[in-house]
Design a protein around this motif. Structure first.
Motif: not given
Ligand SMILES: *Cc1c(COP(=O)(O)O)cnc(C)c1O
Length: 376
Positions: A13-20, A192-195, A247-251, A333-342
């Motif tokens: 999660c990004s800091e912004e999403v965590r704060n949300a 990919c939403l990284s929530v 819901i706020n964090s998804i938004n 082995f798998r590497v995720g490169h989705m959402g905030e990790n892309a």
């Protein structure tokens, strides 16, 4: 040091999403504010899949809840359900079909390739008719992304309602819900939403809504009954208490994704660079075609034990990467490169750490492997 979570979900999660997630709470059943927030979030969620016509629903629960709700709500006793699969999640749909009284018929594709639409068409003509088909867009355990742009229009032509698990592709791959005639699309919050995990997002076409409204028998289930969810915005009434924090964090996460601009191209280009880097360095990517743009599954080189690799990366580098599941456990082995990790900077850190690991382990292997991360 912050842990770097590079698994193919849950993602960081990004800091912004965590704060949300830390908003002051309200009564979600009685406060007009929450209905507006929920409606706004559902509308933004539809933008990600270019949909004007669909109805979106957000339920509280892990993404698997979306899969179960769709099966519980659409499958009636004795319905013939085509389970299209070339991976673990696709095959798993068959268990839900059994549980909700459907008669499952499997169409098996090659696990290393995308589903072949021509073969599928022949299969349907020979073994049909079917009322419903289930399929997976991105098979997360193996990193194959199926051509739903071809499959869903075919299903529509054959009069079959499509249920598509897009949990690990929603927000990272192109999905045109209306144009491709997808009937039910299932997404989650932790990929990919990284929530954080805890939300499931369900999109229903008009045909899907009509199908629900015209069911012959009642739906077996309370929370999973989608009929109770399709009119929540109009009725300003939720069947059960919702979560304003989630819901706020998804938004906020949807805004972040939309504000990244062409997020589909970003995922595509980064994924292609990652595959090239591994391939050039002598690794074998598991799929042979239809590569996922949100994660990459790579064969573990001979002499490398996944648990050992995982432990090294976690303890020495504070990085989490994915193994695989089922019969692929210990093999990929798998590497995720989705959402905030892309993001290239995160991939650099990961590749550098992997290079350190392979340098450290080369004595156990039949050949030396190095990751030339600078070529990314
Ligand atoms: C993550 C994921 C789900 C949700 O299930 P989990 O067991 O929580 O991982 C469903 N389908 C796909 C394709 C997924 O990647």
């Amino acid at each position: 040091m912050d842990k770097l979570i590079m698994t193919p979900g849950p993602t960081q999660c990004s800091e912004e999403v965590r704060n949300a997630l830390a908003i002051k709470n309200t009564n979600t059943d009685m406060d007009e504010y929450f209905f507006e927030l929920y409606k706004d979030t559902c509308d933004k969620a539809k933008k990600i899949i270019n949909s004007k016509e669909s109805t979106s629903v957000i339920m509280l629960g892990e993404a698997i809840l979306g899969l179960e709700s769709a099966c519980a709500s659409f499958i009636e006793e004795g319905d013939r359900v085509l389970c299209i699969y070339n991976g673990i999640f696709g095959r798993g749909f068959g268990d839900f079909v059994d549980m909700y009284g459907g008669e499952k018929v499997y169409f098996k594709g090659d696990y290393r390739k995308g589903i072949d639409t021509e073969e599928l068409e022949k299969f349907i003509d020979k073994n049909g008719p079917f009322k419903i088909a289930t399929l997976v867009h991105c098979e997360t355990p193996t990193g194959v992304t199926n051509p739903i742009d071809e499959i869903c229009p075919l299903l529509k032509e054959k009069g079959i309602l499509s249920i598509v698990d897009a949990v690990s592709s929603y927000g990272g791959e192109e999905i045109l819900m209306d144009k491709w005639n997808i009937d039910v699309l299932l997404a989650g919050t932790q990929k990919c939403l990284s929530v954080t995990s805890g939300g499931t997002i369900i999109f229903l076409s008009n045909k899907a809504v009509d199908t629900l409204n015209n069911r012959e028998n009642s739906i077996k289930g309370y929370y999973v009954n989608l009929k109770n969810w399709i009119n929540v915005v109009d009725n300003k009434k939720f069947p059960y208490t919702h979560s304003d924090a989630l819901i706020n964090s998804i938004n906020v996460a949807l805004d972040r994704l939309i504000n990244r601009g062409d997020f589909i191209r970003i995922h595509k280009e980064l994924a292609s660079k990652i595959r090239d880097t591994f391939t050039k360095c002598g690794f074998e990517i598991y799929p042979n075609d239809h590569y996922s743009n949100t994660l990459t599954a790579i064969e573990l080189p001979k002499g490398i034990d996944f648990d050992h690799m995982f432990k090294y990366l976690k303890e020495e580098k504070d990085i989490l990467i994915g193994g695989s599941i089922g019969k692929f456990s210990g093999k990929l082995f798998r590497v995720g490169h989705m959402g905030e990790n892309a993001k290239e900077e995160k991939i650099y850190i990961l590749l550098k750490a992997l290079d350190d690991y392979f340098n450290y382990s080369n004595k156990n292997m039949d050949r030396e492997l190095h990751i030339e991360f600078s070529k990314l």
